[in-house]
Design a protein around this motif. Structure first.
Motif, PDB file in Angstrom:
ATOM      1  N   CYS A  11      -5.281  -0.504   0.259  1.00 30.36           N
ATOM      2  CA  CYS A  11      -4.935  -0.777   1.731  1.00 30.36           C
ATOM      3  C   CYS A  11      -6.100  -0.948   2.508  1.00 30.36           C
ATOM      4  CB  CYS A  11      -4.187   0.510   2.220  1.00 30.36           C
ATOM      5  SG  CYS A  11      -4.675   1.927   2.092  1.00 30.36           S
ATOM      6  N   LEU A  12      -6.296  -0.507   3.779  1.00 32.48           N
ATOM      7  CA  LEU A  12      -7.541  -0.767   4.612  1.00 32.48           C
ATOM      8  C   LEU A  12      -8.287   0.402   4.339  1.00 32.48           C
ATOM      9  CD1 LEU A  12      -9.122  -2.200   6.687  1.00 32.48           C
ATOM     10  CD2 LEU A  12      -7.861  -0.993   8.433  1.00 32.48           C
ATOM     11  N   GLY A  13      -7.913   1.726   4.804  1.00 34.32           N
ATOM     12  CA  GLY A  13      -8.732   2.650   4.900  1.00 34.32           C
ATOM     13  C   GLY A  13      -8.853   3.866   3.539  1.00 34.32           C
ATOM     14  N   ASN A  14      -7.691   3.598   2.606  1.00 34.39           N
ATOM     15  CA  ASN A  14      -7.490   4.403   1.412  1.00 34.39           C
ATOM     16  C   ASN A  14      -7.048   5.641   1.886  1.00 34.39           C
ATOM     17  OD1 ASN A  14      -9.020   5.436  -1.526  1.00 34.39           O
ATOM     18  ND2 ASN A  14      -7.008   4.638  -1.134  1.00 34.39           N
ATOM     19  N   ILE A  15      -6.492   6.002   3.013  1.00 31.15           N
ATOM     20  CA  ILE A  15      -6.132   7.327   3.678  1.00 31.15           C
ATOM     21  C   ILE A  15      -4.695   7.462   3.969  1.00 31.15           C
ATOM     22  CG2 ILE A  15      -8.544   8.162   4.323  1.00 31.15           C
ATOM     23  CD1 ILE A  15      -7.772   7.431   7.240  1.00 31.15           C
ATOM     24  N   CYS A  16      -3.882   6.565   4.046  1.00 34.67           N
ATOM     25  CA  CYS A  16      -2.774   6.635   4.491  1.00 34.67           C
ATOM     26  C   CYS A  16      -1.901   5.789   3.251  1.00 34.67           C
ATOM     27  CB  CYS A  16      -2.268   5.912   5.822  1.00 34.67           C
ATOM     28  SG  CYS A  16      -3.243   6.699   6.971  1.00 34.67           S
ATOM     29  N   ARG A  17      -1.715   4.661   3.260  1.00 38.86           N
ATOM     30  CA  ARG A  17      -0.649   3.872   2.420  1.00 38.86           C
ATOM     31  C   ARG A  17      -1.002   3.913   0.870  1.00 38.86           C
ATOM     32  NH1 ARG A  17      -0.911  -1.654   5.753  1.00 38.86           N
ATOM     33  NH2 ARG A  17      -3.192  -0.706   5.856  1.00 38.86           N
ATOM     34  N   TYR A  46     -12.026  -1.129   3.249  1.00 41.47           N
ATOM     35  CA  TYR A  46     -12.920  -0.697   4.312  1.00 41.47           C
ATOM     36  C   TYR A  46     -13.595   0.598   3.735  1.00 41.47           C
ATOM     37  CZ  TYR A  46     -13.900   1.755   8.876  1.00 41.47           C
ATOM     38  OH  TYR A  46     -14.576   2.492   9.757  1.00 41.47           O
ATOM     39  N   HIS A  49     -13.876   5.284   5.481  1.00 41.18           N
ATOM     40  CA  HIS A  49     -13.223   6.817   5.234  1.00 41.18           C
ATOM     41  C   HIS A  49     -13.692   7.176   3.848  1.00 41.18           C
ATOM     42  CE1 HIS A  49     -10.818   7.219   8.842  1.00 41.18           C
ATOM     43  NE2 HIS A  49     -10.536   5.786   8.675  1.00 41.18           N
ATOM     44  N   ASP A 129       0.722  -0.662   8.805  1.00 42.09           N
ATOM     45  CA  ASP A 129      -0.300   0.521   8.885  1.00 42.09           C
ATOM     46  C   ASP A 129       0.394   1.492   9.902  1.00 42.09           C
ATOM     47  OD1 ASP A 129      -2.437   1.739   9.479  1.00 42.09           O
ATOM     48  OD2 ASP A 129      -3.566   0.108  10.010  1.00 42.09           O
ATOM     49  N   PRO A 130       0.460   2.873   9.339  1.00 41.84           N
ATOM     50  CA  PRO A 130       1.001   3.686  10.003  1.00 41.84           C
ATOM     51  C   PRO A 130      -0.053   4.446  10.794  1.00 41.84           C
ATOM     52  CG  PRO A 130       0.561   4.484   8.003  1.00 41.84           C
ATOM     53  CD  PRO A 130       0.044   3.123   8.019  1.00 41.84           C
ATOM     54  N   TYR A 131      -1.158   4.144  10.975  1.00 43.82           N
ATOM     55  CA  TYR A 131      -2.396   5.042  11.286  1.00 43.82           C
ATOM     56  C   TYR A 131      -2.182   5.267  12.907  1.00 43.82           C
ATOM     57  CZ  TYR A 131      -7.113   6.714  11.632  1.00 43.82           C
ATOM     58  OH  TYR A 131      -8.185   7.524  11.871  1.00 43.82           O
ATOM     59  N   TYR A 132      -1.734   4.147  13.694  1.00 44.69           N
ATOM     60  CA  TYR A 132      -1.477   4.565  15.162  1.00 44.69           C
ATOM     61  C   TYR A 132      -0.078   4.812  15.670  1.00 44.69           C
ATOM     62  CZ  TYR A 132      -6.324   2.916  15.220  1.00 44.69           C
ATOM     63  OH  TYR A 132      -7.719   2.831  14.963  1.00 44.69           O
TER      64      TYR A 132
HETATM   65  P1  4NP Z   1      -4.514   2.852   5.714  1.00 43.56           P
HETATM   66  O1  4NP Z   1      -4.568   3.147   7.168  1.00 43.56           O
HETATM   67  O2  4NP Z   1      -5.192   1.406   5.402  1.00 43.56           O
HETATM   68  O3  4NP Z   1      -3.158   2.861   5.129  1.00 43.56           O
HETATM   69  O4  4NP Z   1      -5.365   4.065   5.032  1.00 43.56           O
HETATM   70  C1  4NP Z   1      -5.652   3.308   7.920  1.00 43.56           C
HETATM   71  C2  4NP Z   1      -6.377   4.166   8.039  1.00 43.56           C
HETATM   72  C3  4NP Z   1      -7.499   4.083   8.762  1.00 43.56           C
HETATM   73  C4  4NP Z   1      -7.849   3.077   9.540  1.00 43.56           C
HETATM   74  C5  4NP Z   1      -6.673   2.317   9.859  1.00 43.56           C
HETATM   75  C6  4NP Z   1      -5.735   2.242   8.761  1.00 43.56           C
HETATM   76  N1  4NP Z   1      -8.712   3.182  10.539  1.00 43.56           N
HETATM   77  O5  4NP Z   1      -8.864   2.172  11.680  1.00 43.56           O
HETATM   78  O6  4NP Z   1      -9.600   3.865  10.610  1.00 43.56           O
END
Ligand code: 4NP
Length: 170
Positions: A11-17, A46, A49, A129-132
């Motif tokens: 995924c993008l941040g490797n902290i959620c999905r 990215y 994180h 993306d669930p981050y927000y």
């Molecule tokens: P992920 O979620 O890609 O599912 O880990 C996100 C985590 C961090 C950010 C965006 C999405 N960020 O903008 O920092």
């Protein structure tokens, strides 16, 4: 030693999905006695994180369903295209970024979308993306990941039941 099917979720941040997908697939594989057939990891496109534990909201939502998320975030590396058989992107951005990173045609053939494995979410082509988002966003993501992971495991079970080393990239 048995050959394993090696799956990398991205995924993008490797902290959620993607760490959630990793934890879900690992737990489901253990429950079905398939864990010895697969290697599972996750990474982000990215680097911001890197080294972080999964987002606390995702850890809590996953834990409530019986999944313990212990992954530390890291960025995708070129050698991942050698180390894994399937590289599974959560959304279109991840998918296109992975294509840009792939060092060869053979490497880009390993990239697919998590939505390719959905059976209960036929109208979705990506994992949002669930981050927000609020709590419901995390629950939706977990529902989707459970759906896709079940399909993946069915395919892994079939692959190894038929001695399918030659079908590693069906
Ligand atoms: P992920 O979620 O890609 O599912 O880990 C996100 C985590 C961090 C950010 C965006 C999405 N960020 O903008 O920092």
């Amino acid at each position: 030693m048995e050959s394993k099917y090696r799956i990398l979720f991205v995924c993008l941040g490797n902290i959620c999905r993607s760490p959630a997908a990793e934890g879900i697939l690992r737990r489901m594989a253990e429950k079905r006695g398939l864990d010895r057939f697969i290697t599972i990891d996750s990474a982000g496109t990215y680097a911001g994180h890197s080294g972080d534990m999964p987002d606390r909201r995702m850890q809590n939502a996953a834990y409530a369903r019986g999944y313990l998320l212990t992954h530390r975030a890291r960025q995708v590396r070129p050698e991942d295209f050698d180390r894994f058989d399937r590289i599974v992107a959560m959304d279109d951005n991840n998918y296109h970024n992975l294509y840009r990173l792939a060092p060869s045609r053979q490497a880009s053939d390993k990239i697919c979308r998590m939505s390719d494995f959905f059976r209960e979410h036929p109208d979705w082509t990506y994992v949002p993306d669930p981050y927000y988002e609020g709590h419901e966003g995390f629950e939706l993501v977990l529902n989707m990941l459970e759906d896709g992971c079940r399909t993946m495991l069915d395919q892994v079970a079939l692959m190894f039941a038929t001695g399918g080393e030659a079908q590693k990239n069906p």
